[in-house]
Design an enzyme around this catalytic site. Structure first.
Site, short mmCIF file in Angstrom:
data_model
loop_
_atom_site.label_atom_id
_atom_site.label_comp_id
_atom_site.label_asym_id
_atom_site.label_seq_id
_atom_site.Cartn_x
_atom_site.Cartn_y
_atom_site.Cartn_z
N HIS A 40 4.17 8.21 1.44
CA HIS A 40 4.64 7.01 1.85
C HIS A 40 4.51 5.50 0.99
CE1 HIS A 40 4.83 4.02 5.38
NE2 HIS A 40 4.22 3.20 4.59
N GLU A 41 3.38 5.41 0.28
CA GLU A 41 3.13 4.32 -0.21
C GLU A 41 3.96 4.57 -1.80
OE1 GLU A 41 1.24 1.94 0.26
OE2 GLU A 41 0.71 2.89 2.11
N HIS A 44 7.42 3.00 -0.68
CA HIS A 44 7.46 1.55 -0.96
C HIS A 44 8.32 1.37 -2.28
CE1 HIS A 44 6.40 0.26 3.12
NE2 HIS A 44 5.22 0.84 2.79
#
Length: 264
Positions: free
Chosen positions: A123-124, A127
């Site tokens: 997820h990170e 980004h």
């Protein structure tokens, strides 16, 4: 050409040159050059290493790097990623432009398996791949020159510096919160799910992660996801995408991608 027309023409050139598309096909407006975003990400990360203690637990550090390296190994653009485990009880993690990843020790109490940690790191990294920091930083660029922005990151503490750290996604470390929008969060969830599946991590564990998060925090989201979509909304969104990523997971396993990361 008159000055007003020249100004309009110049603005039009900037607008057209700033148009971009996210990995999921969403139209974006990016003003910041990527090399400058990388510089700011590296500078912010170096600053954090000076101000936050890095964990001296070698086993946990190897474990975190094992999971992170598995995720970044499936990226189309190959670069060296620096990964550190920070001694901090908050359930937090982040990735920055320039190939930087940070994980707080507190996250390991909630992300209890390699697959659950992979869900967070995917997820990170999502980004970063979707240039979400650039989208937010572009708003700052409207009022500050690129060099001023970079200088603010490397200079003394200031309101501008805090704002820049927040725009990069590490603002909670400095007492200021500028969360990614729900649109950005949903996008990072999908990209992260794809990345963990391609790396050979079980995507279903992303759902278990958020069930853990919900149990650990009651009705409140964890610090690194504060003001983000509710746990139930996030879980529903992840479930809706499982049929799309399961083939990626099966392909990864069939090709020999089977991460074996542990703290032991």
């Amino acid at each position: 050409m008159s000055s007003p027309k020249l100004l309009v023409y110049g603005l039009l050139v900037v607008v057209l040159s700033a148009c971009a598309t996210s990995p999921l096909g969403r139209q974006q407006f990016l003003l910041m050059p990527e090399d400058q975003m990388d510089e700011m990400g590296v500078a912010a990360y170096d600053q954090m290493k000076q101000e936050k203690p890095v964990s001296n637990n070698a086993q946990e550090t190897r474990y975190v790097r094992c999971v992170a390296n598995a995720i970044t190994s499936v990226l189309d653009e190959k670069q060296t990623w620096e990964v550190n485990l920070f001694q901090d009880d908050s359930a937090n993690a982040f990735a920055l432009p320039g190939g930087k990843i940070g994980v707080n020790t507190g996250l390991l109490k909630v992300a209890r398996t390699q697959d659950q940690l992979a869900a967070v790191l995917g997820h990170e990294v999502g980004h970063v791949l979707a240039h979400h920091s650039n989208e937010r930083m572009s708003l700052q660029y409207a009022t500050q020159s690129g060099m001023q922005l970079l200088s603010a990151v490397t200079g003394q503490d200031s309101a501008l510096k805090q704002g820049l750290f927040a725009a990069l996604g590490v603002g909670t470390q400095y007492g200021i919160t500028l969360p990614f929008s729900r649109k950005h969060e949903a996008e990072a969830d999908i990209i992260g799910l794809q990345l963990m599946a391609k790396a050979g991590f079980d995507p279903h564990q992303a759902i278990n992660l958020w069930q853990n998060m919900s149990a650990a925090n009651g009705q409140e989201p964890p610090e690194f996801m504060s003001t983000h979509p509710s746990n139930s909304t996030r879980i529903s969104g992840l479930k809706a995408r499982m049929s799309e990523v399961e083939p990626l997971y099966q392909q990864a396993r069939a090709s020999g991608r089977s991460p074996q990361c542990s703290t032991g």
